[in-house]
Design a protein around this motif. Structure first.
Motif, short mmCIF file in Angstrom:
data_model
loop_
_atom_site.label_atom_id
_atom_site.label_comp_id
_atom_site.label_asym_id
_atom_site.label_seq_id
_atom_site.Cartn_x
_atom_site.Cartn_y
_atom_site.Cartn_z
N GLU A 89 0.79 -1.25 0.12
CA GLU A 89 -0.04 0.04 -0.01
C GLU A 89 1.05 1.13 0.20
O GLU A 89 0.64 2.27 -0.72
N PHE A 90 1.94 1.29 0.98
CA PHE A 90 2.90 2.55 0.93
C PHE A 90 3.78 2.50 -0.36
O PHE A 90 3.68 3.63 -0.88
N LEU A 91 3.98 1.55 -1.06
CA LEU A 91 4.77 1.71 -2.23
C LEU A 91 3.67 2.23 -3.33
O LEU A 91 4.02 3.14 -4.29
N ARG A 223 8.63 8.49 -2.32
CA ARG A 223 8.36 9.68 -2.88
C ARG A 223 7.56 9.57 -4.03
O ARG A 223 7.59 8.87 -4.90
N ARG A 224 6.77 10.56 -4.31
CA ARG A 224 5.96 10.85 -5.43
C ARG A 224 6.96 11.01 -6.57
O ARG A 224 7.87 11.54 -6.42
N ASP A 225 6.49 10.60 -7.85
CA ASP A 225 7.13 10.96 -8.99
C ASP A 225 6.80 12.19 -9.42
O ASP A 225 6.04 12.62 -9.05
N LEU A 226 7.94 12.73 -10.12
CA LEU A 226 7.85 14.30 -10.48
C LEU A 226 6.43 14.60 -11.29
O LEU A 226 5.96 15.57 -11.14
N ASP A 232 3.11 21.52 -15.94
CA ASP A 232 3.57 21.92 -16.95
C ASP A 232 2.99 23.33 -17.53
O ASP A 232 2.10 23.14 -18.18
N ASN A 233 3.45 24.36 -16.86
CA ASN A 233 2.91 25.79 -17.33
C ASN A 233 1.37 26.01 -16.96
O ASN A 233 0.79 27.00 -16.16
N ARG A 234 0.57 24.98 -16.99
CA ARG A 234 -0.88 24.88 -16.74
C ARG A 234 -1.21 23.75 -15.55
O ARG A 234 -0.77 22.66 -15.94
N PHE A 235 -1.91 24.16 -14.53
CA PHE A 235 -2.32 23.01 -13.63
C PHE A 235 -2.93 21.69 -14.55
O PHE A 235 -3.97 22.03 -15.36
N GLY A 236 -2.52 20.67 -14.23
CA GLY A 236 -3.07 19.43 -14.93
C GLY A 236 -2.25 19.13 -16.14
O GLY A 236 -2.48 17.76 -16.55
N ASN A 237 -1.54 19.92 -16.77
CA ASN A 237 -0.57 19.28 -17.79
C ASN A 237 0.40 18.70 -17.07
O ASN A 237 1.50 19.50 -16.29
N LYS A 238 0.72 17.55 -17.07
CA LYS A 238 1.46 16.62 -16.95
C LYS A 238 3.07 17.14 -17.13
O LYS A 238 3.22 17.21 -18.30
N TRP A 239 3.72 17.20 -15.97
CA TRP A 239 5.27 17.31 -16.56
C TRP A 239 5.72 16.15 -16.90
O TRP A 239 5.80 14.96 -16.22
N SER A 240 6.77 16.26 -18.20
CA SER A 240 7.05 15.11 -18.67
C SER A 240 8.46 15.07 -17.75
O SER A 240 9.32 16.02 -17.49
N THR A 241 9.01 13.62 -17.58
CA THR A 241 9.99 13.52 -16.79
C THR A 241 11.46 13.33 -17.64
O THR A 241 12.44 13.23 -17.21
N SER A 242 11.26 13.35 -18.92
CA SER A 242 12.17 13.51 -19.91
C SER A 242 12.85 14.97 -19.91
O SER A 242 11.95 16.03 -19.44
N PRO A 243 14.00 14.90 -20.27
CA PRO A 243 14.57 16.30 -19.90
C PRO A 243 13.62 17.71 -20.80
O PRO A 243 13.27 17.51 -21.85
N HIS A 244 13.57 18.51 -19.76
CA HIS A 244 12.52 19.68 -20.18
C HIS A 244 13.07 20.53 -21.14
O HIS A 244 14.12 21.02 -21.08
N MET A 245 12.22 20.69 -22.47
CA MET A 245 12.54 21.73 -23.47
C MET A 245 11.93 22.74 -22.99
O MET A 245 10.60 23.09 -23.07
N PRO A 246 12.59 23.97 -22.90
CA PRO A 246 11.97 25.35 -22.60
C PRO A 246 11.01 25.78 -23.67
O PRO A 246 11.28 25.58 -24.93
N SER A 247 9.85 26.30 -23.40
CA SER A 247 8.88 26.80 -24.31
C SER A 247 9.74 28.03 -25.24
O SER A 247 10.50 28.60 -24.66
#
Ligand SMILES: Cc1cc2nc3c(=O)[nH]c(=O)nc-3n(C[C@H](O)[C@H](O)[C@H](O)COP(=O)(O)O)c2cc1C
Length: 271
Positions: A89-91, A223-226, A232-247
């Motif tokens: 459950e913890f994991l 811990r939670r994953d990133l 990503d910019n707006r709530f609900g846009n999942k952050w991609s864990t791959s290296p982030h490309m700046p907009s």
């Protein structure tokens, strides 16, 4: 120090909930470094709204240990709601605490009413667990960060002080454990008398420092994953864990700030 070392210290910093050796004190020099880390912690408006009482006198630690700490019904019930009752459950949850951190009678989710009914006071000695050194963190309730409701920013600042000290103890190989119970009303009242804490100061939390009696027990930390909490910019846009490309807009902003490097920004404050 390279980034990987800093991240290693951040990741490996952990709570030590095992008994400490009362005969093994923390070296004065090490304690000074921990306090120096507190000194340089960021605080809202640089208000430095904290004072620290270093308690290492045996007779005082004994008196603190004799203080009784009742466990509130709210704590028992809310604690149950947040516990995980199996590693699985913890994991899956990746937040909270494993029930095995608590006494056996607390580990059964069906027994919450029973635990509430039968709950008795604990002695603080069970929390201090032999620690030769306790730091009591207090703050002045008459002050607040400017316009901060409930001194929200001031309270956050106390957390920054805690983390600064914690990271330094991690580097020094000193075990560290936060004890929130020191701020509970009844406990706080007794401590204020014992430690001569002025009326207008409040205890935020205490920390015990020391060295485990036996090898420090490793416990499961999650811990939670990133992607679970970064947007990503707006709530609900999942952050991609791959290296982030700046907009493209943030690239433009970066190039603008490079061009303006010559401006003396030292007097520019943003609120
Ligand atoms: C503000 C604050 C209060 C805490 N109070 C307690 C406490 O009273 N007792 C305790 O055992 N741990 C306490 N902790 C430690 C947390 O439970 C711990 O940091 C969390 O479970 C994550 O585990 P880790 O520190 O090993 O990474 C506290 C931590 C923070 C930041």
């Amino acid at each position: 120090m390279v980034m990987s070392q800093i991240l290693k210290i951040v990741r490996e910093r952990q709570s030590s909930r095992v008994p400490f050796d009362p005969e093994r004190s923390v070296a004065k020099q090490d304690l000074s470094q921990v306090l120096e880390a507190a000194r340089w912690a960021p605080t809202a408006h640089n208000m430095q709204n904290f004072e620290i009482i270093v308690v290492d006198r045996k007779e005082l630690l004994e008196k603190i240990g004799n203080i009784k700490s009742p466990i509130s019904e709210a704590f028992i019930r809310e604690n149950y709601q947040q516990l995980s009752f199996s590693k699985r459950e913890f994991l899956q949850k990746k937040v909270g605490i494993l029930a095995t951190m608590f006494p056996p009678e607390w580990r059964d989710p069906t027994k919450v009413d029973e635990v509430v009914r039968e709950s008795k006071s604990w002695l603080l000695s069970e929390t201090i667990e032999g620690s030769p050194l306790v730091l009591v963190m207090i703050y002045d309730v008459r002050k607040r960060a400017p316009a901060s409701d409930g001194d929200f920013l001031g309270i956050i600042s106390l957390g920054c002080v805690m983390e600064n000290m914690w990271l330094v103890t991690q580097v020094l190989g000193i075990s560290f454990s936060v004890m929130s119970v020191f701020a509970a009303d009844l406990v706080e009242n007794e401590l204020k008398q014992l430690l001569n804490i002025p009326e207008h100061m409040k205890i935020a939390f205490s920390i015990r420092l020391g060295y485990p009696v036996s090898t420090s027990a490793k416990y499961l930390r999650v811990r939670r994953d990133l992607g679970a909490f970064v947007h990503d910019n707006r709530f609900g846009n999942k952050w991609s864990t791959s290296p982030h490309m700046p907009s493209s807009s943030s690239r433009r902003a970066a190039s603008h700030s490079k061009k303006n490097n010559s401006v003396d920004r030292s007097r520019i404050a943003s609120f």
